[in-house]
Design a protein around this motif. Structure first.
Motif, short mmCIF file in Angstrom:
data_model
loop_
_atom_site.label_atom_id
_atom_site.label_comp_id
_atom_site.label_asym_id
_atom_site.label_seq_id
_atom_site.Cartn_x
_atom_site.Cartn_y
_atom_site.Cartn_z
N SER A 311 11.23 -43.35 -20.33
CA SER A 311 10.63 -44.33 -19.46
C SER A 311 9.23 -43.71 -19.23
CB SER A 311 11.29 -44.24 -18.09
OG SER A 311 10.51 -44.94 -16.97
N VAL A 312 9.07 -42.44 -19.19
CA VAL A 312 7.88 -41.78 -18.96
C VAL A 312 6.85 -41.90 -20.33
CG1 VAL A 312 6.66 -39.54 -18.59
CG2 VAL A 312 8.68 -40.38 -17.16
N PHE A 313 7.52 -41.64 -21.32
CA PHE A 313 6.78 -41.22 -22.34
C PHE A 313 6.73 -42.46 -23.83
CE2 PHE A 313 7.75 -36.99 -20.82
CZ PHE A 313 6.46 -36.24 -20.90
N GLY A 314 7.59 -43.25 -23.36
CA GLY A 314 7.56 -44.57 -24.41
C GLY A 314 7.73 -44.09 -25.63
N SER A 315 6.79 -44.56 -26.92
CA SER A 315 6.94 -44.17 -27.97
C SER A 315 6.85 -42.69 -28.27
CB SER A 315 6.22 -45.03 -28.98
OG SER A 315 4.82 -44.68 -28.45
N HIS A 316 6.10 -42.06 -27.43
CA HIS A 316 6.08 -40.55 -27.71
C HIS A 316 7.21 -39.84 -27.41
CE1 HIS A 316 3.83 -36.77 -28.18
NE2 HIS A 316 4.02 -36.61 -27.05
N ALA A 317 8.21 -40.47 -26.72
CA ALA A 317 9.45 -39.50 -26.65
C ALA A 317 10.23 -39.18 -27.80
CB ALA A 317 10.49 -40.42 -25.95
N GLY A 318 9.82 -40.07 -29.04
CA GLY A 318 10.36 -39.72 -30.24
C GLY A 318 9.88 -38.50 -30.94
N LYS A 319 8.60 -38.22 -30.67
CA LYS A 319 7.88 -37.06 -31.03
C LYS A 319 8.02 -35.87 -30.15
CE LYS A 319 4.21 -40.34 -32.53
NZ LYS A 319 2.96 -40.84 -32.58
N LEU A 320 8.76 -35.80 -29.32
CA LEU A 320 8.99 -34.80 -28.33
C LEU A 320 10.00 -33.88 -28.86
CD1 LEU A 320 8.76 -36.36 -24.71
CD2 LEU A 320 7.21 -34.62 -25.49
N ALA A 321 9.94 -32.75 -28.46
CA ALA A 321 11.16 -31.64 -28.75
C ALA A 321 11.73 -31.45 -27.50
CB ALA A 321 10.56 -30.23 -29.46
N VAL A 322 13.00 -31.56 -27.43
CA VAL A 322 13.68 -31.35 -25.74
C VAL A 322 14.75 -30.25 -25.93
CG1 VAL A 322 14.80 -32.50 -23.96
CG2 VAL A 322 12.91 -33.58 -25.42
N SER A 323 14.92 -29.20 -25.30
CA SER A 323 16.15 -28.58 -25.39
C SER A 323 16.50 -28.14 -24.15
CB SER A 323 15.83 -27.25 -26.26
OG SER A 323 14.88 -26.38 -25.70
#
Length: 403
Positions: A311-323
């Motif tokens: 919701s916050v990052f939109g298309s950029h969510a797919g480029k985020l590293a999350v752990s």
């Protein structure tokens, strides 16, 4: 308004008794989750936790001090001591009078309370230990830090369940940024490994019987942890003037309430907190390269946090590293946000993103890059550290690499 930097960190956790040991375990994907040793678990359905192993109070404190400090308060002082030493603070009376100490704890010294209740209700005693109140009060960590270093400035403790220490760091950041305090020691501590507390978590049916697998299709719940994390925060100009080495810059803080259910999260609250942290820090979503997720490995949390990130990052969510580093140090409740803030700061400083350990199979609902099982080399400009608590209280910290 001052730019605020972190000049010292301190940690004690299942991954080590100091920051160096903690970071070594994180970068090698080493889990501190093992069978619980400090109490008898025969009455408990789950047997695993992330304990601080090999901890001997006498190695760090005199006997007279130990008698006045519950385990959680000892952890608070030890992590503060390490952070202050790394920061190289040179105390003056004026600085002592104005420095802020803000800590977070969900439970405080509840273990000391339980010992007293056990004597009353199980052993038939008519009195409890005369120091039960000062041992159990949640502000004991902040108070002992102040006494240890002679700090006389504003000091208090925040208790917002699992967001406690993230709220504490955020409040301290705002105080230093505004000039209300020239220096702040902020973080949190927790020691939840006592029978009554573990039975209470057992009753919620959210604790895993094996290990913590955030975002994995096989996740079966959280694993409790203990420990503390502390930061030293100060204005950038003051740090540079005294020759201190900034580890990272803290730039934003956002908080929100779900106003929904006492235990069931919704995505709108976490989304709002992340957006507010970005706005407070003057950051665009595209500047964020990593998120240290709340990532408890419960079915609801991981699904909701994923939705909030999209919701916050939109298309950029797919480029985020999350752990989720809870996969290694467990869920330290009120101390979790502080421990994870230290992890986030070290990630920015060293260009290494810690993994989500114990990961088996991707869950299509949690469609994020969760850095499965192995740390990743990556230079990141900015990151978020998420903390979402029971009661629907959310706190998000934003950090930038200091170059």
């Amino acid at each position: 308004m001052h730019r605020v930097v972190v000049t010292g960190t301190g940690v004690i956790s299942a991954l080590g008794h100091n920051t160096a040991g903690f970071w070594q375990s994180l970068t090698t994907g080493t889990s501190g989750i093992r069978e619980i040793e400090n109490i008898d678990t025969s009455q408990i359905r789950f047997k695993h936790g992330a304990e601080v192993r090999g901890y001997v109070p006498e190695e760090y404190f005199e006997a007279k001090d130990i008698s006045l400090m519950d385990r959680f308060a000892q952890f608070a002082v030890l992590s503060a001591r390490e952070a202050i030493a790394e920061a190289g603070i040179e105390w003056t009376q004026a600085l002592r009078e104005e420095t802020a100490v803000i800590t977070g704890s969900c439970l405080g010294g509840r273990g000391a309370e339980e010992s007293g209740y056990w004597e009353l209700f199980h052993n038939g005693r008519t009195r409890v230990h005369p120091l039960t109140i000062p041992l159990s009060m949640s502000n004991a960590g902040a108070s002992h830090i102040c006494m240890r270093f002679g700090i006389e400035g504003p000091a208090y403790t925040i208790s917002t369940a699992c967001a406690s220490s993230a709220h504490a760091i955020g409040q301290a950041f705002w105080m230093v940024r505004s000039g209300a305090a020239p220096l702040a020691i902020a973080g949190g501590s927790e020691a939840p490994m006592f029978l009554g507390g573990l039975k209470a978590w057992e009753a919620l049916r959210v604790v895993s019987k094996d290990t913590c697998r955030p975002f994995s299709a096989e996740r079966s719940g959280l694993v409790l942890g203990e420990g503390a994390g502390m930061l030293v925060l100060e204005p950038l100009e003051a740090a540079l003037a005294r020759g201190a080495r900034p580890l990272a810059e803290i730039v934003g803080f956002g908080m929100s309430a779900d106003a929904g259910h006492i235990t069931q999260p919704v995505a709108t609250g976490p989304s709002r907190a992340m957006k507010l942290a970005l706005r407070d820090g003057g950051l665009s979503p595209e500047q964020i390269g990593y998120i240290n997720a709340h990532g408890t490995a419960t079915e609801a949390n991981d699904r909701i946090e994923t939705a909030a990130i999209h919701s916050v990052f939109g298309s950029h969510a797919g480029k985020l590293a999350v752990s989720s580093t809870k996969s290694m140090h467990g869920h330290a409740l009120g101390a979790a946000g502080a421990i994870e803030a230290v992890s986030s700061i070290l990630s920015l400083r060293h260009g290494i993103l810690p993994p989500t350990a114990n990961f088996l199979t991707a869950d299509p609902v949690c469609d994020l890059d969760v850095i499965p099982n192995q740390a990743r080399m990556a230079s990141v400009e900015a990151c978020l550290s998420n903390s979402f608590a029971f009661g629907g209280l959310n706190a998000v910290l934003a950090f930038k690499a200091f170059v």
